[in-house]
Design a protein around this motif. Sequence first.
Motif, short mmCIF file in Angstrom:
data_model
loop_
_atom_site.label_atom_id
_atom_site.label_comp_id
_atom_site.label_asym_id
_atom_site.label_seq_id
_atom_site.Cartn_x
_atom_site.Cartn_y
_atom_site.Cartn_z
N MET A 50 0.78 -1.06 0.01
CA MET A 50 0.01 0.01 0.07
C MET A 50 0.77 1.29 0.07
N LEU A 51 2.20 1.20 0.45
CA LEU A 51 2.80 2.37 0.66
C LEU A 51 3.66 2.62 -0.56
N LEU A 52 3.89 1.53 -1.37
CA LEU A 52 4.64 1.64 -2.67
C LEU A 52 4.01 2.59 -3.67
N PRO A 53 4.61 3.49 -4.60
CA PRO A 53 4.10 4.22 -5.50
C PRO A 53 3.59 3.57 -6.79
N LEU A 54 2.72 2.75 -6.82
CA LEU A 54 2.38 1.97 -8.12
C LEU A 54 1.50 2.86 -8.88
N GLU A 137 8.14 33.36 -4.46
CA GLU A 137 7.55 32.02 -4.86
C GLU A 137 8.77 31.16 -5.22
N ILE A 138 8.89 30.10 -4.53
CA ILE A 138 9.89 28.85 -5.04
C ILE A 138 9.05 27.84 -5.58
N ILE A 139 9.82 26.76 -6.43
CA ILE A 139 9.32 25.47 -6.64
C ILE A 139 10.43 24.73 -6.38
N CYS A 140 10.00 23.46 -5.94
CA CYS A 140 11.09 22.29 -5.42
C CYS A 140 10.80 21.08 -6.33
N ALA A 141 11.71 20.43 -6.85
CA ALA A 141 11.56 19.48 -7.80
C ALA A 141 12.25 18.36 -7.14
N PHE A 142 11.57 17.08 -6.91
CA PHE A 142 12.11 15.99 -6.10
C PHE A 142 12.32 14.63 -7.17
N VAL A 174 6.80 22.38 2.23
CA VAL A 174 6.40 22.42 0.58
C VAL A 174 5.19 21.60 0.30
N GLY A 175 4.78 20.76 1.07
CA GLY A 175 3.93 19.67 0.71
C GLY A 175 4.02 18.16 0.76
N TYR A 176 3.25 17.73 0.48
CA TYR A 176 3.46 16.05 0.34
C TYR A 176 4.37 15.59 -0.75
N VAL A 177 5.32 14.65 -0.36
CA VAL A 177 6.11 14.16 -1.58
C VAL A 177 6.23 12.59 -1.42
N ASN A 178 6.47 12.25 -2.67
CA ASN A 178 6.58 10.70 -2.91
C ASN A 178 7.69 10.14 -1.69
N VAL A 179 7.58 8.85 -1.43
CA VAL A 179 8.32 8.09 -0.37
C VAL A 179 9.56 7.86 -0.99
#
Length: 194
Positions: A50-54, A137-142, A174-179
């Motif tokens: 359930m935690l994996l980003p499928l 305003e900033i933008i962060c790329a993960f 900056v918000g929610y990010v992928n695990v």
Amino acid sequence: MNARLDRIRLGRFAGTGERLARALTVASVSFGRGLLWLLAAIIVGCGIWMLLPLSRGSSAEPVKSDLKADLAAVEPAAPEDAAVVVSPTAEVPASAAADLDHLRISSQTWRRGGLGSKALVTFTLRNDNDYAVRDVEIICAFVRRDGTPLTARSRVLADTVSMKSRKTFARISVGYVNVNADQAKCSLVAARRA
């Protein structure tokens, strides 16, 4: 009972039956424990799944194209377009726009917060302009460890940075990010004169 079976020489079979019954009892207890361990492994496996980003019905391509569109807005404006800076959310009037050439992020780090689901960014904003700026305003790329882009999040900071100075913003959410996010790169999008 052994005495009766002993008379007809079947006593050794009676002892074998008792040992067999004991072995079956031990085997059934071990089998029950094995089933409990199997059930626990299935529950843990489902939790990890359930935690994996499928993708779950959607392809990963739209996410990459959204990221490219967000990153295209991050690139600094050309000198002939310096009068107006356009952010992804709204247009800024030319009289209030700040010159991004003299505004930069000098250092940045990030860490996880909120049980590992939120990104907390710490960075130092350096203002070399002859005026103060606000609403930066900033933008962060993960990205993943292998460099695959995952997501981009933007944030507007309402604080003011004085002229010819620098200001450190600590642990800005900056918000929610992928695990699977391993690295972050933040860039300036827009700012207003104070």
